[in-house]
Design a protein around this motif. Sequence first.
Motif, PDB file in Angstrom:
ATOM      1  N   LEU A  99       0.844  -1.190   0.000  1.00  0.00           N
ATOM      2  CA  LEU A  99       0.000   0.000   0.000  1.00  0.00           C
ATOM      3  C   LEU A  99       0.882   1.245   0.000  1.00  0.00           C
ATOM      4  CD1 LEU A  99      -2.878   1.176   0.183  1.00  0.00           C
ATOM      5  CD2 LEU A  99      -2.593   1.170   2.665  1.00  0.00           C
ATOM      6  N   ARG A 100       0.607   2.117  -0.947  1.00  0.00           N
ATOM      7  CA  ARG A 100       1.308   3.398  -1.033  1.00  0.00           C
ATOM      8  C   ARG A 100       0.353   4.412  -1.640  1.00  0.00           C
ATOM      9  NH1 ARG A 100       1.423   4.252  -6.039  1.00  0.00           N
ATOM     10  NH2 ARG A 100       2.090   2.778  -7.603  1.00  0.00           N
ATOM     11  N   HIS A 101       0.706   5.652  -1.524  1.00  0.00           N
ATOM     12  CA  HIS A 101      -0.120   6.727  -2.051  1.00  0.00           C
ATOM     13  C   HIS A 101       0.406   7.137  -3.425  1.00  0.00           C
ATOM     14  CE1 HIS A 101      -1.386   6.531   2.006  1.00  0.00           C
ATOM     15  NE2 HIS A 101      -0.309   7.126   2.475  1.00  0.00           N
ATOM     16  N   GLU A 102      -0.518   7.519  -4.291  1.00  0.00           N
ATOM     17  CA  GLU A 102      -0.145   7.969  -5.627  1.00  0.00           C
ATOM     18  C   GLU A 102       0.527   9.337  -5.537  1.00  0.00           C
ATOM     19  OE1 GLU A 102      -2.206   8.165 -10.014  1.00  0.00           O
ATOM     20  OE2 GLU A 102      -3.486   8.567  -8.301  1.00  0.00           O
ATOM     21  N   THR A 103       1.535   9.540  -6.364  1.00  0.00           N
ATOM     22  CA  THR A 103       2.232  10.823  -6.427  1.00  0.00           C
ATOM     23  C   THR A 103       2.014  11.423  -7.806  1.00  0.00           C
ATOM     24  OG1 THR A 103       3.919   9.989  -4.927  1.00  0.00           O
ATOM     25  CG2 THR A 103       4.466  11.959  -6.179  1.00  0.00           C
ATOM     26  N   GLY A 104       1.521  12.649  -7.850  1.00  0.00           N
ATOM     27  CA  GLY A 104       1.350  13.338  -9.117  1.00  0.00           C
ATOM     28  C   GLY A 104       0.200  12.828  -9.956  1.00  0.00           C
ATOM     29  N   GLY A 105      -0.766  12.173  -9.340  1.00  0.00           N
ATOM     30  CA  GLY A 105      -1.907  11.639 -10.080  1.00  0.00           C
ATOM     31  C   GLY A 105      -3.208  12.282  -9.630  1.00  0.00           C
ATOM     32  N   SER A 106      -4.291  11.597  -9.902  1.00  0.00           N
ATOM     33  CA  SER A 106      -5.611  12.134  -9.564  1.00  0.00           C
ATOM     34  C   SER A 106      -6.005  11.859  -8.115  1.00  0.00           C
ATOM     35  CB  SER A 106      -6.664  11.536 -10.504  1.00  0.00           C
ATOM     36  OG  SER A 106      -6.689  10.123 -10.359  1.00  0.00           O
ATOM     37  N   ASP A 108      -4.486  11.176  -3.877  1.00  0.00           N
ATOM     38  CA  ASP A 108      -3.331  11.491  -3.039  1.00  0.00           C
ATOM     39  C   ASP A 108      -3.172  10.546  -1.854  1.00  0.00           C
ATOM     40  OD1 ASP A 108      -5.417  12.265  -1.380  1.00  0.00           O
ATOM     41  OD2 ASP A 108      -4.606  14.242  -0.938  1.00  0.00           O
ATOM     42  N   LEU A 109      -4.120   9.624  -1.680  1.00  0.00           N
ATOM     43  CA  LEU A 109      -4.088   8.760  -0.508  1.00  0.00           C
ATOM     44  C   LEU A 109      -4.855   7.491  -0.842  1.00  0.00           C
ATOM     45  CD1 LEU A 109      -3.336   8.780   2.597  1.00  0.00           C
ATOM     46  CD2 LEU A 109      -5.639   9.620   2.986  1.00  0.00           C
ATOM     47  N   ALA A 110      -4.381   6.364  -0.346  1.00  0.00           N
ATOM     48  CA  ALA A 110      -5.095   5.094  -0.478  1.00  0.00           C
ATOM     49  C   ALA A 110      -5.169   4.479   0.904  1.00  0.00           C
ATOM     50  CB  ALA A 110      -4.371   4.162  -1.439  1.00  0.00           C
ATOM     51  N   ALA A 111      -6.328   3.873   1.231  1.00  0.00           N
ATOM     52  CA  ALA A 111      -6.495   3.311   2.569  1.00  0.00           C
ATOM     53  C   ALA A 111      -7.608   2.279   2.577  1.00  0.00           C
ATOM     54  CB  ALA A 111      -6.825   4.427   3.566  1.00  0.00           C
ATOM     55  N   TRP A 112      -7.511   1.361   3.540  1.00  0.00           N
ATOM     56  CA  TRP A 112      -8.568   0.386   3.785  1.00  0.00           C
ATOM     57  C   TRP A 112      -9.524   0.983   4.801  1.00  0.00           C
ATOM     58  CZ3 TRP A 112      -8.974  -3.999   1.009  1.00  0.00           C
ATOM     59  CH2 TRP A 112      -7.849  -4.454   0.318  1.00  0.00           C
ATOM     60  N   HIS A 113     -10.836   0.805   4.571  1.00  0.00           N
ATOM     61  CA  HIS A 113     -11.869   1.325   5.468  1.00  0.00           C
ATOM     62  C   HIS A 113     -12.810   0.201   5.864  1.00  0.00           C
ATOM     63  CE1 HIS A 113     -10.915   5.579   4.741  1.00  0.00           C
ATOM     64  NE2 HIS A 113     -10.610   5.164   3.525  1.00  0.00           N
ATOM     65  N   ASP A 114     -13.129   0.145   7.142  1.00  0.00           N
ATOM     66  CA  ASP A 114     -14.095  -0.833   7.622  1.00  0.00           C
ATOM     67  C   ASP A 114     -15.407  -0.627   6.862  1.00  0.00           C
ATOM     68  OD1 ASP A 114     -16.352  -1.816   9.358  1.00  0.00           O
ATOM     69  OD2 ASP A 114     -14.645  -2.467  10.571  1.00  0.00           O
ATOM     70  N   LEU A 115     -15.982  -1.720   6.351  1.00  0.00           N
ATOM     71  CA  LEU A 115     -17.226  -1.609   5.577  1.00  0.00           C
ATOM     72  C   LEU A 115     -18.323  -0.889   6.351  1.00  0.00           C
ATOM     73  CD1 LEU A 115     -17.297  -5.103   3.860  1.00  0.00           C
ATOM     74  CD2 LEU A 115     -17.247  -2.888   2.699  1.00  0.00           C
ATOM     75  N   ALA A 116     -18.386  -1.098   7.655  1.00  0.00           N
ATOM     76  CA  ALA A 116     -19.420  -0.457   8.472  1.00  0.00           C
ATOM     77  C   ALA A 116     -19.229   1.057   8.553  1.00  0.00           C
ATOM     78  CB  ALA A 116     -19.435  -1.061   9.875  1.00  0.00           C
ATOM     79  N   GLU A 117     -18.025   1.541   8.324  1.00  0.00           N
ATOM     80  CA  GLU A 117     -17.737   2.975   8.437  1.00  0.00           C
ATOM     81  C   GLU A 117     -17.851   3.722   7.105  1.00  0.00           C
ATOM     82  OE1 GLU A 117     -13.921   3.221  10.326  1.00  0.00           O
ATOM     83  OE2 GLU A 117     -14.655   2.247  12.156  1.00  0.00           O
ATOM     84  N   VAL A 118     -17.956   2.993   5.994  1.00  0.00           N
ATOM     85  CA  VAL A 118     -18.006   3.636   4.678  1.00  0.00           C
ATOM     86  C   VAL A 118     -19.169   4.628   4.555  1.00  0.00           C
ATOM     87  CG1 VAL A 118     -18.321   3.213   2.188  1.00  0.00           C
ATOM     88  CG2 VAL A 118     -16.701   1.835   3.512  1.00  0.00           C
TER      89      VAL A 118
END
Length: 148
Positions: A99-106, A108-118
């Motif tokens: 897992l890493r964040h995109e640089t210079g793209g559309s 800026d952050l990538a993350a896993w989220h608990d389905l109940a919190e979406v």
Amino acid sequence: MAAYAVCVRDGHLLLARSPAADGTPEWVLPGGGMEHGEDPYDTVVRELEEETGYRVEVTGLLGLDSFRRVLPGGGVLRRPVDHHGVRLVYEARVTGGDLRHETGGSTDLAAWHDLAEVPGLRRIRMVDVGLRLWRERPPTGRVAAAEG
């Protein structure tokens, strides 16, 4: 035409963060627009790696989302544009990468989220469409448009 993926692992959904038109960050399904001549399957694999750092295996086609809206005029022609978007939604499983964040793209952050919190996240409608396709798996590959 665009392709997106629903990646669920251990009760968590993989999302990417992108700025809304007003600059406010909102969560989106990883994915994006096809390059000219690119197959949608290849698009979703490429976009996931670009936006999240993960290599994925596409495990199925969940369906599609089709929308149409008139965009305000701008650019050289200065007249409204009748835009029709078609977004394919795949299911994918992470097979490698970190897992890493995109640089210079559309995004800026990538993350896993608990389905109940979406539902409590600031997100685009496509996240809800993708989750409904994943949960309901309608034979038509379509879900009724969500309000809002």
